[in-house]
Scaffold this motif. Structure first.
Motif, PDB file in Angstrom:
ATOM      1  N   HIS A  24       0.889  -1.167   0.000  1.00 16.71           N
ATOM      2  CA  HIS A  24       0.000   0.000   0.000  1.00 16.71           C
ATOM      3  C   HIS A  24       0.922   1.209   0.000  1.00 16.71           C
ATOM      4  CE1 HIS A  24      -3.696   2.273   1.735  1.00 16.71           C
ATOM      5  NE2 HIS A  24      -3.419   2.597   0.479  1.00 16.71           N
ATOM      6  N   PHE A  25       1.202   1.708  -1.208  1.00 19.21           N
ATOM      7  CA  PHE A  25       2.115   2.837  -1.370  1.00 19.21           C
ATOM      8  C   PHE A  25       1.433   4.150  -1.012  1.00 19.21           C
ATOM      9  CE2 PHE A  25       4.849   0.680  -4.909  1.00 19.21           C
ATOM     10  CZ  PHE A  25       5.422  -0.134  -3.970  1.00 19.21           C
ATOM     11  N   GLU A  26       2.255   5.170  -0.807  1.00 20.30           N
ATOM     12  CA  GLU A  26       1.758   6.515  -0.501  1.00 20.30           C
ATOM     13  C   GLU A  26       0.802   6.991  -1.592  1.00 20.30           C
ATOM     14  OE1 GLU A  26       2.259   8.368   2.299  1.00 20.30           O
ATOM     15  OE2 GLU A  26       3.223   6.544   3.000  1.00 20.30           O
ATOM     16  N   THR A  30       1.608  14.606  -4.664  1.00 18.80           N
ATOM     17  CA  THR A  30       2.818  15.149  -4.033  1.00 18.80           C
ATOM     18  C   THR A  30       3.725  14.051  -3.489  1.00 18.80           C
ATOM     19  OG1 THR A  30       1.679  15.419  -1.923  1.00 18.80           O
ATOM     20  CG2 THR A  30       1.688  17.324  -3.427  1.00 18.80           C
ATOM     21  N   ASN A  31       3.281  12.811  -3.502  1.00 20.84           N
ATOM     22  CA  ASN A  31       4.077  11.705  -2.958  1.00 20.84           C
ATOM     23  C   ASN A  31       4.667  10.801  -4.033  1.00 20.84           C
ATOM     24  OD1 ASN A  31       3.937  12.198  -0.142  1.00 20.84           O
ATOM     25  ND2 ASN A  31       1.800  11.560  -0.180  1.00 20.84           N
ATOM     26  N   ASP A  32       4.760  11.291  -5.273  1.00 18.76           N
ATOM     27  CA  ASP A  32       5.330  10.478  -6.350  1.00 18.76           C
ATOM     28  C   ASP A  32       6.718   9.971  -5.984  1.00 18.76           C
ATOM     29  OD1 ASP A  32       3.101  10.783  -7.902  1.00 18.76           O
ATOM     30  OD2 ASP A  32       3.973  12.291  -9.238  1.00 18.76           O
ATOM     31  N   ARG A  33       7.547  10.838  -5.408  1.00 19.53           N
ATOM     32  CA  ARG A  33       8.919  10.450  -5.044  1.00 19.53           C
ATOM     33  C   ARG A  33       8.918   9.314  -4.028  1.00 19.53           C
ATOM     34  NH1 ARG A  33      12.402  12.035  -0.961  1.00 19.53           N
ATOM     35  NH2 ARG A  33      10.840  13.520  -0.243  1.00 19.53           N
ATOM     36  N   PHE A  34       8.013   9.383  -3.045  1.00 19.59           N
ATOM     37  CA  PHE A  34       7.921   8.307  -2.056  1.00 19.59           C
ATOM     38  C   PHE A  34       7.537   6.993  -2.721  1.00 19.59           C
ATOM     39  CE2 PHE A  34       7.137  11.697   1.228  1.00 19.59           C
ATOM     40  CZ  PHE A  34       8.293  11.471   1.927  1.00 19.59           C
ATOM     41  N   MET A  59      -1.003   0.439  -5.297  1.00 18.65           N
ATOM     42  CA  MET A  59       0.244   1.158  -5.565  1.00 18.65           C
ATOM     43  C   MET A  59       0.020   2.646  -5.769  1.00 18.65           C
ATOM     44  SD  MET A  59       2.398  -1.562  -7.774  1.00 18.65           S
ATOM     45  CE  MET A  59       2.467  -3.272  -7.261  1.00 18.65           C
ATOM     46  N   ASN A  60      -1.230   3.099  -5.766  1.00 18.37           N
ATOM     47  CA  ASN A  60      -1.552   4.516  -5.920  1.00 18.37           C
ATOM     48  C   ASN A  60      -0.831   5.155  -7.104  1.00 18.37           C
ATOM     49  OD1 ASN A  60      -3.551   5.246  -3.928  1.00 18.37           O
ATOM     50  ND2 ASN A  60      -2.016   4.646  -2.411  1.00 18.37           N
ATOM     51  N   PRO A  74       5.942   7.668 -17.486  1.00 19.38           N
ATOM     52  CA  PRO A  74       6.321   8.598 -16.419  1.00 19.38           C
ATOM     53  C   PRO A  74       6.062   8.083 -15.006  1.00 19.38           C
ATOM     54  CG  PRO A  74       4.348   9.392 -17.484  1.00 19.38           C
ATOM     55  CD  PRO A  74       4.811   8.171 -18.251  1.00 19.38           C
ATOM     56  N   ASP A  75       5.231   7.050 -14.859  1.00 16.26           N
ATOM     57  CA  ASP A  75       4.961   6.555 -13.513  1.00 16.26           C
ATOM     58  C   ASP A  75       6.180   5.794 -13.000  1.00 16.26           C
ATOM     59  OD1 ASP A  75       2.831   6.046 -11.348  1.00 16.26           O
ATOM     60  OD2 ASP A  75       3.798   4.110 -11.708  1.00 16.26           O
ATOM     61  N   GLY A  76       6.880   6.377 -12.048  1.00 21.07           N
ATOM     62  CA  GLY A  76       8.138   5.816 -11.557  1.00 21.07           C
ATOM     63  C   GLY A  76       8.005   4.493 -10.832  1.00 21.07           C
ATOM     64  N   ALA A  77       6.919   4.293 -10.100  1.00 20.58           N
ATOM     65  CA  ALA A  77       6.769   3.052  -9.332  1.00 20.58           C
ATOM     66  C   ALA A  77       6.655   1.850 -10.268  1.00 20.58           C
ATOM     67  CB  ALA A  77       5.554   3.143  -8.416  1.00 20.58           C
TER      68      ALA A  77
END
Length: 192
Positions: A24-26, A30-34, A59-60, A74-77
């Motif tokens: 369960h990701f952030e 504003t939490n893309d980096r996390f 994974m939000n 562009p989605d880093g996760a």
């Protein structure tokens, strides 16, 4: 790295092992980096596993559906998992069939490595909408043949995972002290 992360477990299916992460990701733009860092941390933790790995959950990843529609990344996760060799369980579905919430985004995902997804699905709003603000996702997995030396590999893998977890906790404590963390830091490693 934020206040959310993952739960990990090894299960034995027949004579084969499978390492599972429920995540369960952030949330929030504003939490893309996390989220990106959380995905990188999990991919690194799973790198040494001598058996199949499945990473799944909320994974939000709000940009992922646009990535699927436009052929971008562009989605880093999700990029972290794909670049580490993970397959998307639902890759065979068209983007519009990938929606996992009433708000119209694809944030509940399954990625795997060390096996093959042989079928996958996503629950429909008509069937599941009244039960949750997320629709269930599932997949069937065919595992690769077990390694001949699972005992030594498992011990080495657990030791390396513990070392990575200790390093991770040290980084979290440094971030907390600098005022950049997102929650309390566990006092001791939770692995092994």
């Amino acid at each position: 790295m934020g206040g959310r992360m993952a739960l990990a477990a090894d299960i034995k299916v027949g004579g084969r092992y499978l390492h599972l992460y429920s995540v369960h990701f952030e949330s929030g733009r504003t939490n893309d980096r996390f989220r990106d860092d959380q995905a990188l941390e999990l991919a690194e933790d799973a790198r040494e596993k001598p058996h199949g790995v499945i990473i799944g959950g909320d994974m939000n990843t709000s940009e992922y559906l646009d990535d699927l529609r436009n052929g971008t990344e562009p989605d880093g996760a999700t990029r972290a998992f794909r670049r580490a060799g993970y397959a998307d369980a639902h890759a065979g579905l068209p983007p519009e069939a990938r929606i996992t919430t009433p708000s119209g985004v694809a944030i509940d995902l399954l990625f795997g490595k060390g096996g093959a997804f042989t079928g996958a699905g996503i629950g429909t709003p008509e069937q599941w909408g009244a039960l949750s603000d997320h629709y269930p996702v599932w997949a069937r997995v065919r595992l690769e043949q077990p390694s001949e030396d699972n005992g030594q590999d498992d011990t080495r893998s657990r030791l390396l995972a513990r070392i990575r977890r200790i390093r991770y906790l040290r980084r979290l404590r440094l971030l907390e002290r600098a005022g950049l963390g997102g929650g309390p830091v566990p006092e001791r490693p939770l692995v092994g």
